[in-house]
Each structure stands twice: as C-alpha cells, then as structure tokens.
Write an enzyme that holds these catalytic residues in place. Structure first.
Site, PDB file in Angstrom:
ATOM      1  N   LYS A 165       0.865  -1.175   0.000  1.00  0.00           N
ATOM      2  CA  LYS A 165       0.000   0.000   0.000  1.00  0.00           C
ATOM      3  C   LYS A 165       0.902   1.226   0.000  1.00  0.00           C
ATOM      4  O   LYS A 165       1.639   1.469   0.963  1.00  0.00           O
ATOM      5  CB  LYS A 165      -0.894   0.004   1.243  1.00  0.00           C
ATOM      6  N   GLU A 214      -1.992  -1.031  -9.045  1.00  0.00           N
ATOM      7  CA  GLU A 214      -3.419  -1.105  -8.763  1.00  0.00           C
ATOM      8  C   GLU A 214      -3.999   0.259  -8.420  1.00  0.00           C
ATOM      9  O   GLU A 214      -3.517   0.935  -7.512  1.00  0.00           O
ATOM     10  CB  GLU A 214      -3.677  -2.084  -7.613  1.00  0.00           C
ATOM     11  N   ASP A 239      -9.575  -1.433  -9.414  1.00  0.00           N
ATOM     12  CA  ASP A 239     -10.297  -1.957  -8.257  1.00  0.00           C
ATOM     13  C   ASP A 239     -11.531  -1.091  -8.022  1.00  0.00           C
ATOM     14  O   ASP A 239     -12.624  -1.405  -8.473  1.00  0.00           O
ATOM     15  CB  ASP A 239      -9.360  -1.950  -7.044  1.00  0.00           C
ATOM     16  N   LYS A 263     -13.836  -7.967  -6.407  1.00  0.00           N
ATOM     17  CA  LYS A 263     -14.353  -8.091  -5.051  1.00  0.00           C
ATOM     18  C   LYS A 263     -15.866  -8.195  -5.192  1.00  0.00           C
ATOM     19  O   LYS A 263     -16.524  -7.213  -5.550  1.00  0.00           O
ATOM     20  CB  LYS A 263     -13.959  -6.886  -4.199  1.00  0.00           C
TER      21      LYS A 263
END
Length: 357
Positions: A165, A214, A239, A263
């Site tokens: 991250k 990402e 995402d 997701k």
C-alpha cells in the site's frame, strides 16, 4: 427450485485489528461490519456481510447507508419466492448503486440455495474445493525498515505476490524494497491517491519490474487510467473503478487497464462477479471482512481462471477475534476453502446492536 424467505436480522459487528492497517488514504484500527442472517421457510440459514466502511473513503457507501437501505432491499426479496440467486440482482435492479448493501443479501441467498442443493457454496458456484488456493500478502504503509522486514517474512511464509500500500510520497520505500528483494513478485496499491500530475512519478516506478499497478487514480478518472495504460509497460489493475459489469466493459473498451481486482461485494454480489470473471483477466481482493465475507470470497476463488494469487491472509492474522468457529489459516502461502460455521456465541459477543427487518 424456489426459496421463500421467512426472516432477516442485521448484526452490527465490531472486529478489532491486531495492528492498525494503513492504506494510502486511511488508517483502520477497528473493522465495523454488518452481518445479515437470512432464514427461509424451511429453516435454512444463510449469512451475508455488508463490508462498506464507516466513512466513504473507498466507495460512496457507508455502514449507515447500508443498514438504512436494508429494509427496502429485504422487502423487494419477499414479494415472491426466489427462483435462483440471480433473481436477487433482478429484484434490486430499480435501486441505483449501493452495491455492498446488495451484495450482502446476494451472498446470503447464494448460501441458502447451496444448502438447498446440499452442496458447498464452492461446488454450487462450479468451483473445485479440493485444491489449496495460492495467496498473496497485502502490506499496509509503514517505514522502510518495517516494510522490508514484512516483505521478507511474507516471502518466507510462501506468499507468491506481495502488495504494498503506497502513496505518491513513497518512492524510497519501493526503491529500497526492490533493491533488497530484486526478484520478489511485487505490486502496489495506491487506492486512487495519484493524480495526473504524478504521471512522471509512475513512469519512474514503471522501472521497478512490478506485476501491476493497482488503482493509481480515483475511481471515475477513466481518461487518466487510459492515458497511463497507453504509456506504462507495467499493467494497470482497476479496483475501485469497477463497481458494475458495465465498468468492466468500459475498461476494456477504453483500454484503461488490463487486470481487474474482483471483489464480489464491490460489484453487488456473486452474480455480477461471475459475469466480470467470464470476460476479464482477474484476481480476487479482500475487504478486511470477517470470516463470513472471507468464506464467500474463498468459494469464488475455487473457480478456475485466477491470473494471480488472491489477497488473503488468515482471519487470525487480522483480527483478535472473528465470528467463525474456526479461523482460515494460510500455510506455506496456501489457503483452503472450508465451510467453517458461524459461532453464534462469538457473533453475539461481537455485536453492538441487532435489528430485525
């Protein structure tokens, strides 16, 4: 086969992280989540999880908005018997957005139909639950020293993809990690923290031999992603941008990315996730969900076609206490799908309030 719903309950659950989780734009020390318990006329019970965060930093939904909409969604489901799980998406079609609220009901209905067919959820979806699932490790933002230590531990533990991250100020972290681990399967997740002026920085990061970048830009910045994808050699993974099946089609049409982090909760449920899977290069991410959401994501992961290891650590890694009777454990970088039951004792202990719909 049809299913008629009899009752629905919402549990406001609070899970405590063992260590605070730092993303590019948020810090989480506690995970507030909503657990849905659906019971049908035959007495079968299906669980779903509403994984919106308390504030709209990830998507516009929040825990409050999800719970407020739940009575309406339930009323749409009890107007007539359900002919199959895909009927959930059809009933919810008049409701715009609110994908995580919809996914909560969608997951619970899938569990009911799987039980009615006397199958595991993985088998009901068409997956193979006999094989262990390859895992990647997502690491929160930290110091250079701590990040290097965490990457080394993850590699030793057998994780086959390491996600960092990172924010635009973290070039030194990425540089030092790559120097220390020249062959590690690295990627980063920006959670939309870059803007177009940071494109030269992304071109610098493009030289670090990453698996993917990402979500560098915000969810709706399609043209920025399109432009970046046209000049970067590292594949872009979207995402937050992919909230519907139409978004997945738009990514392909604009060539705004090459990979999708699926997701199911962000897409509105398993039905939509199955549609996106059919036409995309994909892998599966997590939402720091409880074992209930984790169980459904793992069931999806047993389907063939995963291009990369999933984002999944054991439930015992994140939370001091979870709602299942047994934790999901990662061993040598692998995790197995099993239908660990919900512990009613733990669920009630972790519940702050309970609502009957």
């Amino acid at each position: 086969m049809t299913i008629t719903l009899r009752s629905a309950e919402l549990f406001d659950v609070r899970l405590t992280f063992r260590q605070p989780i730092h993303t590019a734009i948020s810090v989480l020390s506690e995970r507030c989540t909503t657990i849905l318990r659906l019971t049908d006329q035959e007495g079968r019970v299906g669980y779903g999880e509403g994984v919106a965060f308390e504030t709209p930093w990830y998507t516009p939904e929040t825990q409050n908005s999800l719970r407020a909409l739940s009575p309406l969604l339930y009323q749409l489901l009890i107007t007539a018997p359900l002919e199959g799980p895909s009927a959930v998406a059809e009933r919810f079609r008049p409701i715009q957005g609110n994908q995580m609220a919809k996914a909560m009901f969608d997951g619970a209905v899938y569990e009911l139909f799987a039980q009615a067919e006397q199958q595991s959820l993985a088998t009901y979806l068409g997956g193979d639950d006999s094989q262990a699932i390859r895992c990647g490790k997502a690491l929160g933002r930290s110091s250079v020293r701590q990040t290097i230590e965490n990457v080394g531990l993850a590699l030793t533990d057998g994780f086959e993809r390491i996600k960092l991250k990172l924010a635009p100020t973290d070039t030194n972290i990425l540089e030092q990690v790559r120097q220390t681990f020249p062959d590690a399967p690295l990627m980063f997740d920006a959670n939309g923290s870059f803007d177009l002026s940071d494109l030269p920085l992304l071109q610098v990061w493009d030289e670090f031999s990453l698996l993917m970048m990402e979500q560098p830009f915000s969810a709706n910045e399609w043209l920025n992603h399109q432009h970046a994808a046209s000049i970067l050699k590292t594949p872009l993974c979207l995402d937050e941008s992919i909230q519907t099946t139409h978004d997945a089609a738009l990514m392909h049409q604009l060539q705004a990315g090459q990979i999708i982090n699926i997701k199911p909760a962000r897409l509105g449920g398993l039905t939509a996730a199955l549609d996106v899977r059919a036409s995309s290069t994909y892998w599966l991410g997590g939402m720091f969900e409880s074992g209930i959401g984790r169980r459904q994501t793992l069931a999806f992961a047993t389907l063939p076609g995963l291009a990369y290891p999933i984002d999944m650590s054991g439930t015992n890694h994140y939370f001091i206490e979870d709602v299942l009777e047994q934790d999901y454990l990662v061993e040598n970088g692998r995790i197995r799908y099993q239908e660990h039951p919900v512990s009613l004792e733990r669920l009630h202990h972790l519940t702050k309030s309970r609502t009957y719909l």
